[in-house]
Design a protein around this motif. Structure first.
Motif, PDB file in Angstrom:
ATOM      1  N   PHE A 138       0.827  -1.212   0.000  1.00 41.69           N
ATOM      2  CA  PHE A 138       0.000   0.000   0.000  1.00 41.69           C
ATOM      3  C   PHE A 138       0.865   1.269   0.000  1.00 41.69           C
ATOM      4  CE2 PHE A 138      -3.731  -2.502   2.059  1.00 41.69           C
ATOM      5  CZ  PHE A 138      -4.101  -2.960   0.800  1.00 41.69           C
ATOM      6  N   LYS A 139       2.028   1.177   0.612  1.00 42.06           N
ATOM      7  CA  LYS A 139       2.926   2.339   0.642  1.00 42.06           C
ATOM      8  C   LYS A 139       3.415   2.613  -0.787  1.00 42.06           C
ATOM      9  CE  LYS A 139       6.947   3.982   3.173  1.00 42.06           C
ATOM     10  NZ  LYS A 139       8.163   3.614   2.453  1.00 42.06           N
ATOM     11  N   LYS A 140       3.780   1.548  -1.451  1.00 39.90           N
ATOM     12  CA  LYS A 140       4.283   1.695  -2.828  1.00 39.90           C
ATOM     13  C   LYS A 140       3.198   2.259  -3.758  1.00 39.90           C
ATOM     14  CE  LYS A 140       7.035   0.573  -6.398  1.00 39.90           C
ATOM     15  NZ  LYS A 140       8.457   0.744  -6.567  1.00 39.90           N
ATOM     16  N   SER A 141       1.970   1.719  -3.655  1.00 43.82           N
ATOM     17  CA  SER A 141       0.925   2.189  -4.572  1.00 43.82           C
ATOM     18  C   SER A 141       0.564   3.645  -4.266  1.00 43.82           C
ATOM     19  CB  SER A 141      -0.309   1.293  -4.500  1.00 43.82           C
ATOM     20  OG  SER A 141      -0.869   1.313  -3.209  1.00 43.82           O
ATOM     21  N   ALA A 142       0.590   4.017  -2.975  1.00 45.83           N
ATOM     22  CA  ALA A 142       0.281   5.410  -2.611  1.00 45.83           C
ATOM     23  C   ALA A 142       1.363   6.337  -3.159  1.00 45.83           C
ATOM     24  CB  ALA A 142       0.175   5.550  -1.088  1.00 45.83           C
ATOM     25  N   GLU A 143       2.612   5.901  -3.120  1.00 45.46           N
ATOM     26  CA  GLU A 143       3.715   6.726  -3.655  1.00 45.46           C
ATOM     27  C   GLU A 143       3.551   6.925  -5.156  1.00 45.46           C
ATOM     28  OE1 GLU A 143       7.116   5.178  -0.555  1.00 45.46           O
ATOM     29  OE2 GLU A 143       7.344   4.667  -2.681  1.00 45.46           O
ATOM     30  N   ILE A 144       3.183   5.847  -5.829  1.00 40.92           N
ATOM     31  CA  ILE A 144       3.032   5.952  -7.290  1.00 40.92           C
ATOM     32  C   ILE A 144       1.882   6.886  -7.644  1.00 40.92           C
ATOM     33  CG2 ILE A 144       2.413   4.620  -9.362  1.00 40.92           C
ATOM     34  CD1 ILE A 144       4.511   2.758  -8.636  1.00 40.92           C
ATOM     35  N   LYS A 145       0.796   6.782  -6.890  1.00 44.12           N
ATOM     36  CA  LYS A 145      -0.327   7.681  -7.153  1.00 44.12           C
ATOM     37  C   LYS A 145       0.119   9.132  -6.949  1.00 44.12           C
ATOM     38  CE  LYS A 145      -4.710   9.394  -5.846  1.00 44.12           C
ATOM     39  NZ  LYS A 145      -5.703   9.575  -4.798  1.00 44.12           N
ATOM     40  N   GLU A 146       0.783   9.378  -5.849  1.00 43.57           N
ATOM     41  CA  GLU A 146       1.247  10.737  -5.541  1.00 43.57           C
ATOM     42  C   GLU A 146       2.142  11.262  -6.664  1.00 43.57           C
ATOM     43  OE1 GLU A 146       2.212  12.666  -1.943  1.00 43.57           O
ATOM     44  OE2 GLU A 146       2.165  13.976  -3.708  1.00 43.57           O
ATOM     45  N   LYS A 147       3.020  10.410  -7.159  1.00 53.11           N
ATOM     46  CA  LYS A 147       3.991  10.844  -8.163  1.00 53.11           C
ATOM     47  C   LYS A 147       3.343  11.071  -9.543  1.00 53.11           C
ATOM     48  CE  LYS A 147       8.439   9.593 -10.102  1.00 53.11           C
ATOM     49  NZ  LYS A 147       9.348   8.463 -10.259  1.00 53.11           N
ATOM     50  N   TYR A 148       2.467  10.181  -9.946  1.00 52.64           N
ATOM     51  CA  TYR A 148       1.953  10.260 -11.323  1.00 52.64           C
ATOM     52  C   TYR A 148       0.601  10.962 -11.440  1.00 52.64           C
ATOM     53  CZ  TYR A 148       5.842   7.335 -12.568  1.00 52.64           C
ATOM     54  OH  TYR A 148       7.115   6.863 -12.765  1.00 52.64           O
ATOM     55  N   ILE A 149      -0.147  11.036 -10.345  1.00 53.20           N
ATOM     56  CA  ILE A 149      -1.485  11.641 -10.397  1.00 53.20           C
ATOM     57  C   ILE A 149      -1.568  12.813  -9.426  1.00 53.20           C
ATOM     58  CG2 ILE A 149      -3.972  11.190 -10.053  1.00 53.20           C
ATOM     59  CD1 ILE A 149      -3.145   9.226 -12.074  1.00 53.20           C
TER      60      ILE A 149
END
Ligand code: 5AD
Ligand code: FES
Length: 365
Positions: free
Chosen positions: A34-45
């Motif tokens: 969940f930490k990884k997916s939240a980081e990716i969302k923050e970075k790309y969206i």
């Protein structure tokens, strides 16, 4: 001995086995996912959420999906069909409140009347909003010509959940007849993409007979098909449907919920810049279910703006939340909720899938 979750999360692409490990992970590993997916969302969206005002304009359906509360065979509900004026009033509400887009959803019907009606509504919605309101359609399987006509009339996104990409599971949750043909559903998705729609699909999670391998296959299909939008939710049994017979073999609701969050997190990692809906069905299980989905990867919410008196009749599953709220209640409640998830609602923008734009640019080169 398989890879550790930490090692899987560092990989460029996941194998089917990797995805299954992620779906089954628990404890600290689950937190890492969940930490990884939240980081990716923050970075790309970014920590943003866009609204699609959802208008469930009719619960009349010609199909008989074995899981769905509004299936043709269910005589235990009142059928309704909003008038054009009611639909346009709801669309105007969305525009007046600066929602970037609306989504028109209904049971599945194919007829010249429906084709014309939706075509006309699209023109009028574009007119009343000076072309500002984006429109997502979710009205099921249709002929390519019909999709094309609606695209030309201004619809630019289409949601058609495949429900399951395993044909054998698909045939267990649908009647086996030509009206419920797995290949037609896939062909419809393909024509939507070919016509130029931002194309969305998704599956139900926690269906009877569904395995982790099926779910991994679903995610791989979405990546391979190159979808622009994803809407996935937990399967929730409905008492007036044939699938209720299998309630005893289902995993507990809480597990279906958790598995849905993991599916959202994994697809966010696999397809960084697509639009992902936080499905209402999540909230039927957990009062802050959609917010949890926003935190770990979802970026689209669909506030229900169907006139209140009809909402009780659009019950796809039992326990559907918010069916007695007024339209305004739904909005302020959602806004407060989104800020709880440390995200911000973006008004006045379509909030198109970035993935779609990149996909088009690649096509042009
Ligand atoms: N539980 C959860 N989701 C359901 N849907 C239909 N019936 C159910 C159910 N019992 C979903 C399907 C459909 C979408 C509109 O609602 O995925 O595509
Ligand atoms: Fe209406 Fe499945 S029951 S489309």
């Amino acid at each position: 001995m398989g890879l550790k979750i930490k090692e899987i999360l560092e990989k460029e692409a996941f194998t089917r086995e990797n995805i299954i490990s992620l779906l089954e992970c628990a404890g600290e590993d689950r937190t890492l996912l969940f930490k990884k997916s939240a980081e990716i969302k923050e970075k790309y969206i970014g920590n943003k959420v866009w609204f699609r005002g959802l208008i469930e304009f009719s619960n009349i359906c010609s199909k008989d999906c074995l899981y769905c509360g509004i299936r043709k065979g269910n005589t235990n509900l009142t059928r309704y069909n909003l008038s054009d004026e009611e639909i346009l009033t709801a669309a105007k509400f969305a525009h007046d409140n600066h929602y970037g887009s609306i989504a028109l959803q209904s049971g599945e019907l194919e007829s010249p009347f429906v084709t014309n009606r939706i075509g006309k509504l699209l023109h009028r919605i574009k007119e009343l909003s000076d072309g500002e309101l984006g429109v997502t359609l979710s009205v099921g399987e249709q002929e390519p010509d019909v999709y094309k006509r609606w695209y030309n009339a201004g619809a630019h996104r289409y949601l058609l959940r495949v429900e399951s990409t395993n044909q054998s599971l698909y045939s267990k949750i649908h009647p086996n007849d030509s009206k419920h043909d797995f290949h037609r559903r896939l062909n419809c998705l393909k024509s939507l993409q070919d016509i130029g729609y931002q194309t969305g699909t998704g599956v139900m999670i926690g269906l009877p007979f569904q395995t982790m391998d099926d779910l991994a296959g679903d995610l791989m299909f979405m990546k391979e098909f190159n979808i622009d939008m994803c809407g996935m939710g937990p399967y929730i049994e409905h008492a007036d449907t044939p699938l209720i017979e299998y309630s005893e073999i289902l995993m507990p609701l809480k597990e279906r919920f958790d598995l849905t969050l993991k599916m959202i997190a994994i697809i966010r990692i696999m397809m960084r810049d697509i639009n992902i809906v936080a499905a209402t069905a999540l909230q039927a299980i957990d009062p802050i279910g959609r917010e949890k989905a926003v935190k770990i990867g979802a970026n689209i919410l669909m506030p229900n703006i169907t006139p209140g008196k009809y909402r009780d009749s659009y019950k796809l599953y039992d326990n559907k939340p918010c069916t007695d709220d007024s339209v305004e209640d739904c909005q302020s409640c959602l806004e407060a909720r989104v800020s709880l998830a440390d995200a911000e609602v973006i008004y006045g923008e379509w909030g198109d899938s970035k993935h779609y734009k990149k996909r088009l640019n690649k096509k042009r080169i």
